[in-house]
Design an enzyme around this catalytic site. Structure first.
Site, PDB file in Angstrom:
ATOM      1  N   HIS A 134      -6.138 -10.147   1.629  1.00  0.00           N
ATOM      2  CA  HIS A 134      -5.440  -8.774   1.001  1.00  0.00           C
ATOM      3  C   HIS A 134      -4.769  -9.219  -0.411  1.00  0.00           C
ATOM      4  CE1 HIS A 134      -5.726  -4.692   0.565  1.00  0.00           C
ATOM      5  NE2 HIS A 134      -4.463  -4.596   0.782  1.00  0.00           N
ATOM      6  N   ARG A 136      -0.016  11.372   1.326  1.00  0.00           N
ATOM      7  CA  ARG A 136       0.704  10.904   0.928  1.00  0.00           C
ATOM      8  C   ARG A 136       1.453  10.894  -0.977  1.00  0.00           C
ATOM      9  NH1 ARG A 136      -0.023   5.183   3.485  1.00  0.00           N
ATOM     10  NH2 ARG A 136       2.131   4.024   2.372  1.00  0.00           N
ATOM     11  N   SER A 196      -1.540   1.304   6.341  1.00  0.00           N
ATOM     12  CA  SER A 196      -2.485   1.920   5.830  1.00  0.00           C
ATOM     13  C   SER A 196      -3.280   0.527   5.724  1.00  0.00           C
ATOM     14  CB  SER A 196      -1.728   3.210   5.325  1.00  0.00           C
ATOM     15  OG  SER A 196      -2.737   2.832   3.888  1.00  0.00           O
TER      16      SER A 196
END
Ligand code: URA
Length: 430
Positions: free
Chosen positions: A82, A168, A183
């Site tokens: 990621h 957010r 998150s």
């Protein structure tokens, strides 16, 4: 339990219990908590922070809030990577075929572009016919047969995060380490892989602008991953200047293909090889660095990419003949405005220029111009003469060129003396 009490407790610096966090995440998911209560709690967390235990509990609750990928039907160790997002970051496109060619499976969920940063799914769709929406059965089948598959997030993974992130984004509460870490990691945990490699970007084109912030985020995410029983490592890498020389969609896929043939730019080649070797080591493969070089030189990595493209409905000829990619109708050469060295190239501004050419979206659901993009001939640290061509910009719309050129030029600063070289690989957290 009342949201008022949770907000008051956090506002005053208290610690939320697991029960309180579970109550909150359940209410966010089933939409029984008012948006003003959620926003107030996010702001209290933004100012007061959360400790390690709270962050892990929030992550696990969000990961459990929806569907989870069960990868047990794929044999062997499954790895995932990621990136926290950047400009010119086509790393997944080169890393996963290398890793798969070395025998380690990658079952990957990827996203679309966000703001000035690009997304793997958009890039892959520049290949004719390529399908990013893949049913679970087919997804498992492709990974079991070829060792790799990249799909868009069609499943309902971590829906609580989806709600929280959207809120957010509009309440100025994104930039809190615990909230960002939980998150990202909630989605990674729900995606099911055994090993997670995080590429945490730092610099003008990244979310984290300083090394210390990037390192703290990396530590937080690695703790969460390992705490949840997944082998997790983070590499901290530079995103102060764009990665590689191509920024856009099809031109980034072409650069990834060239890199798989051993002809990539120096920085992107280094990052690709480093991350690939790290993923192999995490999966227990010996002599990882040599194996990476081997599958590049014998063409096996490129072949893996072609197999994946074909399995996902794409035209694999694009991988062997990149002239098939759609070309932009309009091209403009950008010239250096001064003599000297490029002392800084603001990656975020370059990303915005690229989006203005049509390579990104202004709002959710906008279509993308796959042929739009920027090719860099000079980057930070390079010597230039006034009038020398430093970049080329591409778009299907001639009227987009002027604004994009102005934006691109505003990203560049010049100096008389050579600036210090910035290292690409800056740190590692295990
Ligand atoms: N990316 C995410 O998925 N979540 C954040 O909070 C920030 C970046």
């Amino acid at each position: 339990m009342r949201m008022y009490d949770l907000i008051l407790k956090k506002r005053n610096g208290g610690k939320l219990t697991k029960e309180e966090i579970d109550f909150f995440v359940k209410g966010v998911t089933d939409k029984t908590i008012e948006l003003y209560h959620i926003s107030a709690l996010m702001m209290a967390i933004y100012f007061q922070g959360m400790d390690e235990e709270e962050t892990l509990n929030l992550t696990l609750a969000m990961a459990d809030s929806g569907e989870k990928m069960d990868l047990s039907r794929i044999d062997g160790i499954k790895v995932d990577k990621h990136s926290t997002g950047g400009v010119g970051d086509k790393t997944t496109l080169a890393v996963i075929p290398i890793v798969a060619a070395c025998g380690v499976k990658v079952a990957k969920m990827s996203g679309r572009g966000l703001g000035h940063t690009g997304g793997t799914i958009d890039k892959l769709e520049s290949i004719k016919g390529f399908q990013t929406s893949v049913e679970p059965e087919k997804f498992f089948d492709i990974v079991n047969t070829h060792g790799l598959c990249v799909a868009g997030q069609s499943m309902n993974l971590a829906p609580a995060d989806k709600e929280l992130y959207a809120l957010r984004d509009v309440t100025a509460t994104v930039e809190n380490l615990s909230l960002i870490a939980s998150s990202i990691m909630s989605k990674k945990l729900a995606s099911g892989s055994d090993c997670i490699l995080l590429d945490v970007k730092v610099g003008s084109g990244a979310f984290m602008k300083t090394y210390d912030d990037a390192e703290n985020l990396a530590k937080e995410m690695v703790k969460i991953g390992n705490g949840a029983g997944r082998k997790t490592v983070a590499i901290i890498t530079d995103m102060d200047k764009p990665l590689g020389n191509a920024i856009g969609n099809s031109i980034e896929v072409i650069e990834a293909i060239e890199t798989l043939k051993g002809n990539g730019p120096e920085d992107f080649t280094l990052l690709t090889r480093t991350l690939s070797a790290e993923l192999l080591k995490m999966a227990g493969v010996k002599n990882a660095e040599e194996k990476v070089l081997e599958v590049i030189s014998n063409g096996k990595a490129l072949e893996k990419l072609a197999l994946m493209v074909k399995a996902q409905g794409g035209d694999e000829n694009y991988i062997y003949d990149t002239s098939l990619f759609e070309k932009a109708e309009f091209t403009r050469q950008i010239k250096a405005e001064k003599d000297g060295y490029i002392s800084h190239m603001n990656a975020e501004t370059v990303g915005i220029a690229c989006a203005k050419l049509g390579a990104g979206r202004e709002k959710k659901g906008d279509s993308i111009d796959f042929s739009a993009g920027i090719k860099l001939f000079k980057k930070t640290g390079d010597k230039v003469a006034q009038g020398e061509i430093i970049a080329e910009i591409y778009s299907s719309s001639e009227k987009k060129l002027d604004d994009a050129e102005r934006t691109f030029l505003s990203a560049i600063e010049y100096s008389r003396t050579m600036p210090d070289k910035i290292q690409l690989i800056l740190g590692k957290v295990e």
